[in-house]
Design a protein around this motif. Sequence first.
Motif, mmCIF file in Angstrom:
data_model
loop_
_atom_site.group_PDB
_atom_site.id
_atom_site.type_symbol
_atom_site.label_atom_id
_atom_site.label_comp_id
_atom_site.label_asym_id
_atom_site.label_seq_id
_atom_site.Cartn_x
_atom_site.Cartn_y
_atom_site.Cartn_z
ATOM 1 N N GLU A 39 39.164 60.599 33.873
ATOM 2 C CA GLU A 39 38.924 59.708 35.108
ATOM 3 C C GLU A 39 39.365 58.222 35.087
ATOM 4 N N GLU A 40 39.132 57.566 33.929
ATOM 5 C CA GLU A 40 39.677 56.573 33.755
ATOM 6 C C GLU A 40 40.947 56.168 33.619
ATOM 7 N N THR A 41 41.455 57.165 33.132
ATOM 8 C CA THR A 41 43.103 57.254 33.151
ATOM 9 C C THR A 41 43.590 57.028 34.472
ATOM 10 N N TYR A 42 43.207 58.253 35.242
ATOM 11 C CA TYR A 42 43.562 58.164 36.750
ATOM 12 C C TYR A 42 43.277 56.851 37.677
ATOM 13 N N GLU A 43 42.130 56.407 37.277
ATOM 14 C CA GLU A 43 41.952 54.808 37.827
ATOM 15 C C GLU A 43 43.007 53.953 37.433
ATOM 16 N N LEU A 44 43.402 53.997 36.194
ATOM 17 C CA LEU A 44 44.419 53.040 35.931
ATOM 18 C C LEU A 44 45.714 53.303 36.383
ATOM 19 N N ALA A 45 45.906 54.694 36.767
ATOM 20 C CA ALA A 45 47.159 55.166 37.189
ATOM 21 C C ALA A 45 47.106 54.606 38.999
ATOM 22 N N ASP A 46 46.177 54.624 39.347
ATOM 23 C CA ASP A 46 46.031 54.360 41.067
ATOM 24 C C ASP A 46 46.121 52.537 40.791
ATOM 25 N N ALA A 47 45.421 51.869 40.063
ATOM 26 C CA ALA A 47 45.685 50.408 40.138
ATOM 27 C C ALA A 47 47.219 50.132 39.660
ATOM 28 N N ILE A 48 47.797 50.948 38.771
ATOM 29 C CA ILE A 48 49.184 50.595 38.858
ATOM 30 C C ILE A 48 50.132 50.860 40.208
ATOM 31 N N THR A 49 49.777 51.955 40.672
ATOM 32 C CA THR A 49 50.564 52.415 41.835
ATOM 33 C C THR A 49 50.211 51.312 42.950
ATOM 34 N N GLY A 50 49.131 50.826 42.882
ATOM 35 C CA GLY A 50 48.724 49.800 44.105
ATOM 36 C C GLY A 50 49.157 48.359 43.457
ATOM 37 N N GLU A 51 49.808 48.187 42.342
ATOM 38 C CA GLU A 51 50.052 46.908 41.737
ATOM 39 C C GLU A 51 49.023 45.914 41.835
ATOM 40 N N ASP A 52 47.656 46.624 41.363
ATOM 41 C CA ASP A 52 46.569 46.001 41.550
ATOM 42 C C ASP A 52 46.404 45.081 40.030
ATOM 43 N N TRP A 53 46.771 43.895 39.770
ATOM 44 C CA TRP A 53 46.654 43.272 38.455
ATOM 45 C C TRP A 53 45.235 43.231 37.800
ATOM 46 N N LYS A 54 44.322 42.881 38.872
ATOM 47 C CA LYS A 54 43.106 42.826 38.438
ATOM 48 C C LYS A 54 42.434 44.028 38.141
ATOM 49 N N GLY A 55 42.906 45.205 38.836
ATOM 50 C CA GLY A 55 42.187 46.526 38.390
ATOM 51 C C GLY A 55 43.075 47.077 37.230
ATOM 52 N N ILE A 56 44.324 46.871 36.875
ATOM 53 C CA ILE A 56 44.874 47.292 35.869
ATOM 54 C C ILE A 56 44.119 46.566 34.379
ATOM 55 N N LYS A 57 43.866 45.348 34.566
ATOM 56 C CA LYS A 57 43.157 44.816 33.622
ATOM 57 C C LYS A 57 41.685 45.415 33.142
ATOM 58 N N GLU A 58 40.991 45.607 34.215
ATOM 59 C CA GLU A 58 39.861 46.276 34.192
ATOM 60 C C GLU A 58 39.992 47.699 33.554
ATOM 61 N N GLU A 59 40.634 48.500 34.023
ATOM 62 C CA GLU A 59 40.661 49.854 33.602
ATOM 63 C C GLU A 59 41.308 49.586 32.158
ATOM 64 N N LEU A 60 42.254 48.957 31.712
ATOM 65 C CA LEU A 60 42.766 49.043 30.477
ATOM 66 C C LEU A 60 41.703 48.595 29.572
#
Length: 265
Positions: A39-60
Motif C-alpha cells: 500500500e505504501e509503495t502504491y501511495e508513493l507511485a501516486d505521489a510520483i504520478t501527481g508530481e507531489d513532492w511533499k507527498g513523495i518525501k512523506e511516502e519515502l
Amino acid sequence: MNTHTTSFQRLVDIMDELREKCPWDRKQTIQTLRTMTIEETYELADAITGEDWKGIKEELGDLLLHIVFYARIGKEQGQFTLEEVINGICDKLITRHPHIYGETAGKEGLVEVKNEEDVKKNWEQLKLKEGKRSVLSGVPVSLPATVKAIRLQEKAGQVGFEWDEATQVWDKVKEEMEELQEAVGLGDMDKIREEYGDLTFSLINYARFLQIDAENSLELTNRKFIDRFTRMEQAAQAKGRSLADMTLEEMDGIWDSIKKQNRTD
C-alpha cells in the motif's frame, strides 16, 4: 558523524524502542507488514504520478520505516541484520558497476560503457554470472501485468532481442490488431483473449520505444476520465438530472463540452 548518519540512526533507535515498548509494533510480523508495504509503495507511485513532492518525501519516509522494520524482525529471527542489508546492496552496486569501480575490458560478456544502454546490458550479464538462470528471472511474479510487460521487454532487449526502430514495433501493433479482429470474427473467446493480450503487449512495447511509461500514461488517462466523468455528473445535477436518466447523445454533448473547457483552461 554526518547528518545522514545521525538521521538514520535516530530512525533505527526509534524503531528499536517501538518494537520493545509498543503493543502494536511488537505484534507485527513480515506477513502483517507485507500488505502495508504494498500500500505504501502504491501511495508513493501516486505521489510520483501527481508530481507531489511533499507527498513523495512523506511516502519515502514511510517506506524507509518499513525497511528498518523488516530488518529489525530479521535480526530477531536470526536471519540478517540491518548492517548486512545495507552492506549487501553496497556490495551489489559496486559489483554491478565495474565501469566505475573496476574494469570491463577483457571481461567475458561485458561491453565498454558508452551510454546508459551499455550499463543495462552489463547489469544483466553480471546477474547471469552471479547465478541467475535467465535474464527474466528477476521480474517478480506478482508485478501488475503492465509493469511486468515493460520489465520483460526491457530485460529481453538487453541481450539483443529487440526491434531496431519504433516503426517496426508499430507494424507489429497493426498486425496484432488484425489478428484480434480475425479472432473476434470467429467468436473464439480463448483466441480473442490471447490476441488481445498480444495487442496490449505490443502497444506497451511501442510506448517503450516512444520513451514513455505505459503504466503511468494509462494512470494519467484514468485520472482524466475520473475528472471528466465527475464533472459530467455535476453538470447533470446542475440541470436537475442524473446520468441514468439521460440518453447517450445528451451525455456525449456534456462530455464534449467538458473536453473543450479543458483545452481552454
